[in-house]
Design a protein around this motif. Structure first.
Motif, mmCIF file in Angstrom:
data_model
loop_
_atom_site.group_PDB
_atom_site.id
_atom_site.type_symbol
_atom_site.label_atom_id
_atom_site.label_comp_id
_atom_site.label_asym_id
_atom_site.label_seq_id
_atom_site.Cartn_x
_atom_site.Cartn_y
_atom_site.Cartn_z
ATOM 1 N N MET A 11 0.828 -1.106 0.002
ATOM 2 C CA MET A 11 -0.026 -0.020 -0.280
ATOM 3 C C MET A 11 0.897 1.201 -0.017
ATOM 4 N N MET A 12 1.914 1.246 0.755
ATOM 5 C CA MET A 12 3.062 2.660 0.850
ATOM 6 C C MET A 12 3.389 2.746 -0.646
ATOM 7 N N PHE A 13 3.945 1.626 -0.984
ATOM 8 C CA PHE A 13 4.546 1.773 -2.670
ATOM 9 C C PHE A 13 3.578 2.151 -3.490
ATOM 10 N N GLY A 14 2.156 1.649 -3.437
ATOM 11 C CA GLY A 14 1.214 1.966 -4.354
ATOM 12 C C GLY A 14 0.909 3.488 -4.223
ATOM 13 N N PHE A 15 0.594 4.039 -3.036
ATOM 14 C CA PHE A 15 0.377 5.441 -3.024
ATOM 15 C C PHE A 15 1.581 6.313 -3.246
ATOM 16 N N VAL A 16 2.914 5.973 -3.082
ATOM 17 C CA VAL A 16 4.108 6.651 -3.688
ATOM 18 C C VAL A 16 3.888 6.574 -5.074
ATOM 19 N N LEU A 17 3.586 5.596 -5.975
ATOM 20 C CA LEU A 17 3.538 5.495 -7.179
ATOM 21 C C LEU A 17 2.506 6.624 -7.681
ATOM 22 N N LEU A 18 1.411 6.566 -6.982
ATOM 23 C CA LEU A 18 0.299 7.304 -7.503
ATOM 24 C C LEU A 18 0.581 8.897 -7.144
ATOM 25 N N ALA A 19 1.365 9.311 -6.026
ATOM 26 C CA ALA A 19 1.857 10.658 -5.917
ATOM 27 C C ALA A 19 2.833 10.983 -7.136
ATOM 28 N N VAL A 20 3.817 10.056 -7.387
ATOM 29 C CA VAL A 20 4.584 10.200 -8.301
ATOM 30 C C VAL A 20 3.917 10.440 -9.769
ATOM 31 N N SER A 21 2.898 9.768 -10.168
ATOM 32 C CA SER A 21 2.185 9.825 -11.210
ATOM 33 C C SER A 21 1.674 11.275 -11.403
ATOM 34 N N TRP A 22 0.852 11.787 -10.302
ATOM 35 C CA TRP A 22 0.285 13.087 -10.235
ATOM 36 C C TRP A 22 1.287 14.160 -10.406
ATOM 37 N N PHE A 23 2.577 14.039 -9.850
ATOM 38 C CA PHE A 23 3.398 14.974 -9.975
ATOM 39 C C PHE A 23 4.027 15.103 -11.456
ATOM 40 N N LEU A 24 4.113 13.801 -12.109
ATOM 41 C CA LEU A 24 4.320 13.915 -13.611
ATOM 42 C C LEU A 24 3.532 14.339 -14.385
ATOM 43 N N LEU A 25 2.002 14.313 -14.323
ATOM 44 C CA LEU A 25 1.047 14.758 -15.024
ATOM 45 C C LEU A 25 0.964 16.221 -14.725
ATOM 46 N N LEU A 26 1.295 16.728 -13.788
ATOM 47 C CA LEU A 26 1.459 18.050 -12.941
ATOM 48 C C LEU A 26 2.437 18.757 -13.854
ATOM 49 N N GLN A 27 3.731 18.280 -14.090
ATOM 50 C CA GLN A 27 4.592 18.665 -14.735
ATOM 51 C C GLN A 27 4.301 18.718 -16.242
#
Length: 75
Positions: free
Chosen positions: A9-25
């Protein structure tokens, strides 16, 4: 909750956060209004990703992997 589920779950939430930051950029680089939409309404950023699939493909795959890990960790 066992340690494996917690880690998934922790790595899943980290991946979701990374994907959102990439989409933001990506969305700010493409168009300022999509960038603001991504910033203030994060679920709509994935709608943007559907329109800009060639640019946002990696971010979407990070999000899919994150959702799968969170779902596996929760079950």
């Amino acid at each position: 909750m066992d340690p494996l589920s917690s880690a998934m779950m922790m790595f899943g939430f980290v991946l979701l956060a990374v994907s959102w930051f990439l989409l933001l950029q990506i969305s700010f680089d493409d168009d300022f209004s999509w960038g603001l939409t991504t910033l203030f309404l994060p679920p709509l950023s994935y709608i943007y990703a559907c329109f800009a699939w060639d640019k946002a493909r990696d971010a979407v795959w990070f999000a899919v992997a994150g959702v799968v890990l969170v779902a596996l960790g929760a079950s």
